[in-house]
Design a protein around this motif. Structure first.
Motif, PDB file in Angstrom:
ATOM      1  N   UNK A   1       1.163   3.899  10.111  1.00 23.98           N
ATOM      2  CA  UNK A   1       2.043   3.985   8.937  1.00 23.98           C
ATOM      3  C   UNK A   1       1.752   5.279   8.158  1.00 23.98           C
ATOM      4  N   UNK A   2       0.470   5.563   7.962  1.00 23.92           N
ATOM      5  CA  UNK A   2       0.104   6.769   7.196  1.00 23.92           C
ATOM      6  C   UNK A   2       0.548   8.024   7.948  1.00 23.92           C
ATOM      7  N   UNK A   3       0.302   8.044   9.259  1.00 25.51           N
ATOM      8  CA  UNK A   3       0.670   9.227  10.052  1.00 25.51           C
ATOM      9  C   UNK A   3       2.179   9.471   9.985  1.00 25.51           C
ATOM     10  N   UNK A   4       2.947   8.380   9.989  1.00 24.89           N
ATOM     11  CA  UNK A   4       4.406   8.524  10.019  1.00 24.89           C
ATOM     12  C   UNK A   4       4.999   8.805   8.634  1.00 24.89           C
ATOM     13  N   UNK A   5       4.576   8.004   7.671  1.00 28.89           N
ATOM     14  CA  UNK A   5       5.224   8.101   6.353  1.00 28.89           C
ATOM     15  C   UNK A   5       4.533   9.044   5.368  1.00 28.89           C
ATOM     16  N   UNK A   6       3.215   9.227   5.564  1.00 33.38           N
ATOM     17  CA  UNK A   6       2.465  10.070   4.611  1.00 33.38           C
ATOM     18  C   UNK A   6       1.556  11.045   5.353  1.00 33.38           C
ATOM     19  N   UNK A   7       2.125  11.930   6.151  1.00 37.02           N
ATOM     20  CA  UNK A   7       1.259  12.810   6.957  1.00 37.02           C
ATOM     21  C   UNK A   7       0.314  13.659   6.123  1.00 37.02           C
TER      22      UNK A   7
ATOM     23  N   UNK B   1     -12.237  -7.561   5.992  1.00 39.72           N
ATOM     24  CA  UNK B   1     -11.010  -7.645   6.805  1.00 39.72           C
ATOM     25  C   UNK B   1     -10.650  -6.274   7.400  1.00 39.72           C
ATOM     26  N   UNK B   2     -11.260  -5.207   6.880  1.00 39.46           N
ATOM     27  CA  UNK B   2     -10.968  -3.882   7.453  1.00 39.46           C
ATOM     28  C   UNK B   2     -11.530  -3.747   8.864  1.00 39.46           C
ATOM     29  N   UNK B   3     -12.251  -4.775   9.345  1.00 37.30           N
ATOM     30  CA  UNK B   3     -12.684  -4.783  10.752  1.00 37.30           C
ATOM     31  C   UNK B   3     -11.510  -5.119  11.662  1.00 37.30           C
ATOM     32  N   UNK B   4     -10.436  -5.642  11.091  1.00 40.01           N
ATOM     33  CA  UNK B   4      -9.312  -6.107  11.906  1.00 40.01           C
ATOM     34  C   UNK B   4      -8.616  -4.936  12.616  1.00 40.01           C
ATOM     35  N   UNK B   5      -8.662  -4.972  13.944  1.00 37.34           N
ATOM     36  CA  UNK B   5      -8.174  -3.833  14.738  1.00 37.34           C
ATOM     37  C   UNK B   5      -6.680  -3.593  14.515  1.00 37.34           C
ATOM     38  N   UNK B   6      -5.921  -4.665  14.429  1.00 30.78           N
ATOM     39  CA  UNK B   6      -4.464  -4.526  14.246  1.00 30.78           C
ATOM     40  C   UNK B   6      -4.168  -3.895  12.892  1.00 30.78           C
ATOM     41  N   UNK B   7      -4.882  -4.338  11.855  1.00 33.71           N
ATOM     42  CA  UNK B   7      -4.687  -3.752  10.518  1.00 33.71           C
ATOM     43  C   UNK B   7      -5.051  -2.269  10.529  1.00 33.71           C
ATOM     44  N   UNK B   8      -6.173  -1.935  11.131  1.00 33.55           N
ATOM     45  CA  UNK B   8      -6.615  -0.533  11.183  1.00 33.55           C
ATOM     46  C   UNK B   8      -5.576   0.329  11.904  1.00 33.55           C
ATOM     47  N   UNK B   9      -5.113  -0.190  13.052  1.00 31.25           N
ATOM     48  CA  UNK B   9      -4.157   0.571  13.867  1.00 31.25           C
ATOM     49  C   UNK B   9      -2.820   0.745  13.162  1.00 31.25           C
ATOM     50  N   UNK B  10      -2.291  -0.356  12.625  1.00 29.20           N
ATOM     51  CA  UNK B  10      -0.965  -0.285  11.995  1.00 29.20           C
ATOM     52  C   UNK B  10      -1.003   0.557  10.717  1.00 29.20           C
ATOM     53  N   UNK B  11      -2.107   0.483   9.998  1.00 31.91           N
ATOM     54  CA  UNK B  11      -2.240   1.288   8.775  1.00 31.91           C
ATOM     55  C   UNK B  11      -2.283   2.780   9.143  1.00 31.91           C
ATOM     56  N   UNK B  12      -3.034   3.081  10.178  1.00 36.81           N
ATOM     57  CA  UNK B  12      -3.142   4.487  10.614  1.00 36.81           C
ATOM     58  C   UNK B  12      -1.777   5.012  11.062  1.00 36.81           C
TER      59      UNK B  12
ATOM     60  N   UNK C   1       0.837  -1.202   0.000  1.00 35.07           N
ATOM     61  CA  UNK C   1       0.000   0.000   0.000  1.00 35.07           C
ATOM     62  C   UNK C   1       0.876   1.258   0.000  1.00 35.07           C
ATOM     63  N   UNK C   2       1.917   1.233   0.828  1.00 38.55           N
ATOM     64  CA  UNK C   2       2.820   2.400   0.888  1.00 38.55           C
ATOM     65  C   UNK C   2       3.451   2.638  -0.487  1.00 38.55           C
ATOM     66  N   UNK C   3       3.844   1.526  -1.107  1.00 35.77           N
ATOM     67  CA  UNK C   3       4.454   1.626  -2.435  1.00 35.77           C
ATOM     68  C   UNK C   3       3.463   2.215  -3.453  1.00 35.77           C
TER      69      UNK C   3
END
Ligand code: KG4
Ligand code: ZN
Length: 347
Positions: free
Chosen positions: A294-300, A281-292, A263-265
């Motif tokens: 990643x976006x905050x850090x790499x793509x503010x 699968x977007x209900x997955x809490x770990x996926x939601x958290x880690x994606x958020x 996704x980052x790529x």
């Protein structure tokens, strides 16, 4: 505009009445009748059983959705129905219901692609101008795709899985570990509170280094099958439970690592201004958290749109919202032309 949404592509019968006006969505009613308990006995969806239950539920659900919305059928301005992809015998119930209503009541009829519904499901709580271009990561039981969204209803496929969809992999791994059905929530529950890696697990992240946006998830499942067969021999009951938890956790992380990396790529490559997540699968809490994170850090500068939990699984609100955008373009279809299409690919 008041839209009636209908969704029956798999094992959820869903009906919603949605009002969209002045860039605001009001969910007047949204009902989902899940058949999950019935199919759990068989370890997966049985199409014939699913279709019969859709038939049984459709009219009572429609009646209740209208009552909850305090609207008559006459007040409905358009009917949006999911016409594919999905199980043909399930899709047909929703499609034939929508056709009949449109024919008798002379209503506008809109065919909606299920994946398009998942992409737009985030708008149920965050309607407004989306900054395009966007990247949509769709993760469901049948699909895993990275799609560039150039504008409303303008899609381009960036990449996807070559074999199992992510949700399918969750379901299969849960089956191997005997954790129950559906596998996604079962795996997520098994990982809760597991912080150890006693068994030193390290499953592959298939195709993570490939130069394209292709993904593959069936290899992880096979690696888990062999590891589990090896581990479970000679383990005490308590250790079996711990091993299952560690496998579930490492599996979930392997999948998330691949999804985040690709996704980052895709964001970098396309210069996306918005990232959209959708699908069961977007209900997955770990996926939601880690994606958020990643976006905050790499793509503010990138806005992340994630559906509310109630809108992650199959529902009819997302079908009505997609229907609204088609209605704006007068993209209607006649009741005698509309057909369910089980293999309808969005892109
Ligand atoms: O979108 P969806 O409801 O149906 C399809 O369009 O396929 O997705 C269903 C998939 C199932 O494979 C299910 O196991 C998975 O979504 N799922 C999850 C979670 N909740 C549902 N996967 C991972 N974590 C979850 N919490
Ligand atoms: Zn779905």
């Amino acid at each position: 505009m008041i839209i009636l949404g209908i969704e029956t592509s798999c094992d959820e019968t869903a009906v919603a009445v949605v009002e969209i006006k002045k860039q605001k969505v009001r969910i007047l009613s949204s009902l989902v009748s899940s058949q999950v308990k019935v199919h759990a006995k068989y370890g997966g969806v049985v199409p014939e059983v699913a279709a019969r239950l859709h038939i049984e539920k459709m009219l009572p659900l429609l009646d209740m959705a209208l009552k909850n919305a305090d609207k008559s059928l006459r007040a409905i301005e358009a009917i949006a129905v999911c016409a594919g992809p999905g199980l043909i015998s399930s899709l047909m119930i929703g499609v034939e219901t929508a056709k009949t209503l449109a024919f008798i009541l002379k209503k506008k009829l809109i065919r909606v692609n299920h994946i398009e519904g998942h992409i737009l499901s985030c708008l149920s709580s965050q309607f407004g101008q989306v900054n395009f271009p966007a990247i949509a990561l769709v993760v469901s039981g049948g699909h895993t795709q990275l799609i560039q969204v150039r504008n409303y209803l303008q899609y381009k496929l960036i990449g996807g899985t070559r074999d199992d969809a992510v949700g399918e992999a969750f379901d299969k791994v849960a089956k191997i570990l005997n954790l129950g059905y559906p596998g996604g929530p079962a795996i997520a529950r098994a990982t809760a509170g597991c912080n150890s890696n006693y068994f030193k697990l390290n499953f592959p992240r298939p195709m993570i280094d490939s130069k394209n946006f292709e993904m593959s998830f069936s290899g992880i499942k096979t690696a888990i099958l062999y590891k589990w067969q090896e581990l479970k021999r000679g383990l005490a009951k308590q250790d079996v439970d711990n091993a299952k938890k560690e496998i579930a956790k490492e599996f979930q992380q392997a999948v998330i690592d691949v999804l985040l990396y690709k996704t980052a790529k895709a964001i970098r490559k396309t210069g996306a201004r918005t990232l959209i997540l959708g699908g069961g699968v977007s209900a997955n809490a770990e996926l939601r958290g880690q994606l958020a994170r990643m976006v905050a850090k790499e793509f503010p500068q990138v806005e992340l749109l994630i559906p509310e939990l109630a809108m992650t699984g199959d529902n009819a609100v997302m079908i009505a919202i997609a229907g609204y955008f088609h209605a704006q373009k007068k993209d209607f279809i006649g009741p005698f032309k509309l057909q369910a299409d089980p293999n309808w690919e969005l892109v």
